[in-house]
Motif scaffolding. Structure first.
Motif, mmCIF file in Angstrom:
data_model
loop_
_atom_site.group_PDB
_atom_site.id
_atom_site.type_symbol
_atom_site.label_atom_id
_atom_site.label_comp_id
_atom_site.label_asym_id
_atom_site.label_seq_id
_atom_site.Cartn_x
_atom_site.Cartn_y
_atom_site.Cartn_z
ATOM 1 N N ARG A 146 0.836 -1.201 0.000
ATOM 2 C CA ARG A 146 0.000 0.000 0.000
ATOM 3 C C ARG A 146 0.872 1.254 0.000
ATOM 4 O O ARG A 146 0.504 2.278 -0.566
ATOM 5 C CB ARG A 146 -0.920 0.021 1.220
ATOM 6 N N LYS A 147 2.031 1.169 0.651
ATOM 7 C CA LYS A 147 2.921 2.322 0.700
ATOM 8 C C LYS A 147 3.385 2.726 -0.691
ATOM 9 O O LYS A 147 3.492 3.913 -1.009
ATOM 10 C CB LYS A 147 4.123 2.018 1.603
ATOM 11 N N SER A 148 3.656 1.737 -1.539
ATOM 12 C CA SER A 148 4.068 2.033 -2.914
ATOM 13 C C SER A 148 2.963 2.742 -3.688
ATOM 14 O O SER A 148 3.235 3.626 -4.510
ATOM 15 C CB SER A 148 4.445 0.737 -3.639
ATOM 16 N N GLN A 153 0.642 7.769 -6.152
ATOM 17 C CA GLN A 153 -0.375 8.816 -6.144
ATOM 18 C C GLN A 153 0.222 10.198 -5.909
ATOM 19 O O GLN A 153 -0.313 11.202 -6.389
ATOM 20 C CB GLN A 153 -1.407 8.531 -5.043
ATOM 21 N N ALA A 154 1.330 10.251 -5.160
ATOM 22 C CA ALA A 154 1.914 11.538 -4.773
ATOM 23 C C ALA A 154 3.417 11.520 -5.067
ATOM 24 O O ALA A 154 4.234 11.354 -4.165
ATOM 25 C CB ALA A 154 1.647 11.803 -3.294
ATOM 26 N N PRO A 155 3.792 11.694 -6.328
ATOM 27 C CA PRO A 155 5.205 11.531 -6.697
ATOM 28 C C PRO A 155 6.123 12.672 -6.275
ATOM 29 O O PRO A 155 7.336 12.492 -6.227
ATOM 30 C CB PRO A 155 5.148 11.423 -8.222
ATOM 31 N N CYS A 302 8.991 -1.286 -7.658
ATOM 32 C CA CYS A 302 8.828 0.033 -8.282
ATOM 33 C C CYS A 302 7.342 0.365 -8.404
ATOM 34 O O CYS A 302 6.585 -0.389 -9.029
ATOM 35 C CB CYS A 302 9.482 0.043 -9.662
ATOM 36 N N PRO A 303 6.883 1.488 -7.840
ATOM 37 C CA PRO A 303 5.446 1.803 -7.843
ATOM 38 C C PRO A 303 4.862 1.982 -9.243
ATOM 39 O O PRO A 303 3.675 1.742 -9.447
ATOM 40 C CB PRO A 303 5.370 3.122 -7.059
ATOM 41 N N CYS A 325 10.801 8.682 -7.052
ATOM 42 C CA CYS A 325 10.408 8.527 -5.647
ATOM 43 C C CYS A 325 11.531 7.895 -4.827
ATOM 44 O O CYS A 325 11.501 7.935 -3.599
ATOM 45 C CB CYS A 325 9.143 7.681 -5.535
ATOM 46 N N PHE A 326 12.499 7.286 -5.506
ATOM 47 C CA PHE A 326 13.650 6.631 -4.907
ATOM 48 C C PHE A 326 13.267 5.461 -3.998
ATOM 49 O O PHE A 326 13.995 5.107 -3.077
ATOM 50 C CB PHE A 326 14.530 7.640 -4.162
#
Length: 349
Positions: A146-148, A153-155, A302-303, A325-326
């Protein structure tokens, strides 16, 4: 803890207390990427003396390896056994929905059900949001992949900082205790370099704690978005003149040579210039061939699915998809992700 009125101010005998360390990655304590087990041990002994029921848990970045490896390599598993504390697998733990500002977040149930949450954070730099401490540590209350999704959503740093504050607001630990004995400098939060500070900080106010700690290593007021957002929401105090510091004089711990993230300079580029030359102004991840072990952790986590393996398993990045996002850097066990900075951007460094 005596400066805050003692642990007994927050914890009563029989209370269920959850210690939330930073277990970002499966690296040994001397790498300074995670909360040191000695800090968790010290907190645990205070709690055990009071007769508290202790649980310990966090959700590492990506969870690309069995959670037992994180516990064992970071030293947290041995400490939990010594304390008689239960280790919680957030990825297999139930979640509780919490709504903040119109957004829903699914938080580990053990965090929500605890009588007291102790936010045992680590002082480190961060390649996306520049700094990670008390506010950012509670993002680990979100289990697994979920964190990814939130990264996707917020890059950008500011939009992701809003999510950091949302999750903090949803969890609200009673105490934040920061391991800054050996911090991390450079391009953290996983592959930076250990930096000895010799300091432990604690507060009921996580915003104040982050404001003090970030200034201590060289950040200026207004640089860390999460601190400003949390302050504006009334979640804590960031104004230096309103914060009272007990204990040793902080001036003796100032580190003017503390190395901050290499992309910090982007904060100082005028927004008008960014609009004009944004395509020439970037900092992005770059895999390092001779460090990479071809484990595939970065590719799997990778998201935006911007990484694919070549014929030898080496990760190749599609920069049209990459959101910088690293996450790959956070997840890599071998420090095999570097920061690639455009030639135009280097002018501003």
């Amino acid at each position: 803890m005596e400066h805050l009125g003692g642990i007994e101010k927050f914890v009563k005998p029989g209370d269920k207390v959850h210690i939330k360390p930073n277990l970002l990655t499966a690296k040994p304590p001397e790498k300074a990427a995670t909360t040191h087990p000695e800090v968790v041990r010290a907190i645990g002994h205070l709690l055990r003396d009071l007769g508290a029921v202790i649980t310990i848990g966090d959700s590492p970045a990506g969870v690309s390896r069995p959670i037992e490896e994180y516990w064992n390599i970071t030293g947290i598993g041995g400490v939990a056994k010594e304390l008689g504390a239960q280790l919680i697998r957030f990825e297999k733990n139930d979640v509780v929905e919490r709504k903040v500002g119109g957004s829903s977040y699914f938080v580990a149930k053990s965090i929500i059900e605890a009588d007291v949450v102790i936010n045992a954070c680590k002082l480190k730099t961060h390649s996306l949001v520049l700094y990670t401490g008390a506010l950012k540590n509670m993002f680990g209350a979100i289990p697994g992949f979920r964190k990814s999704e939130y990264h996707k959503q917020a890059p950008k740093a500011k939009s992701f900082s809003k999510i950091i504050v949302d999750v903090f607001e949803a969890t609200r630990p009673q105490i934040s205790l920061m391991d800054a004995i050996v911090a991390m400098e450079g391009n953290g939060p996983s592959s930076g370099n250990p930096k000895k500070l010799g300091l432990v900080l604690a507060s009921e106010d996580a915003v104040a704690l982050d404001a003090v700690a970030s200034e201590l290593i060289g950040f200026e007021d207004g640089e860390i978005n999460a601190i400003d957002i949390a302050f504006q929401r009334g979640l804590g105090e960031k104004r230096k003149e309103k914060i009272v510091v007990f204990g040793d004089e902080l001036e003796s711990f100032n580190n003017p040579d503390f190395v901050l993230p290499s992309n910090r300079f982007l904060n100082y580029v005028p927004s008008s210039l960014v609009r004009l030359v944004g395509s020439l102004l970037w900092v992005r991840p770059e895999p390092i061939d001779d460090k990479c072990r071809r484990c595939g952790a970065c590719i799997a986590n990778c998201p935006t699915q911007a990484m694919i393996p070549d014929k030898d398993g080496f990760p190749v990045i599609n920069y049209d998809k990459c959101i910088s996002c690293f996450c790959c850097d956070e997840i890599c066990p071998f420090d095999a992700i570097d920061q690639d900075i455009s030639r135009f951007a280097k002018i501003f460094r």
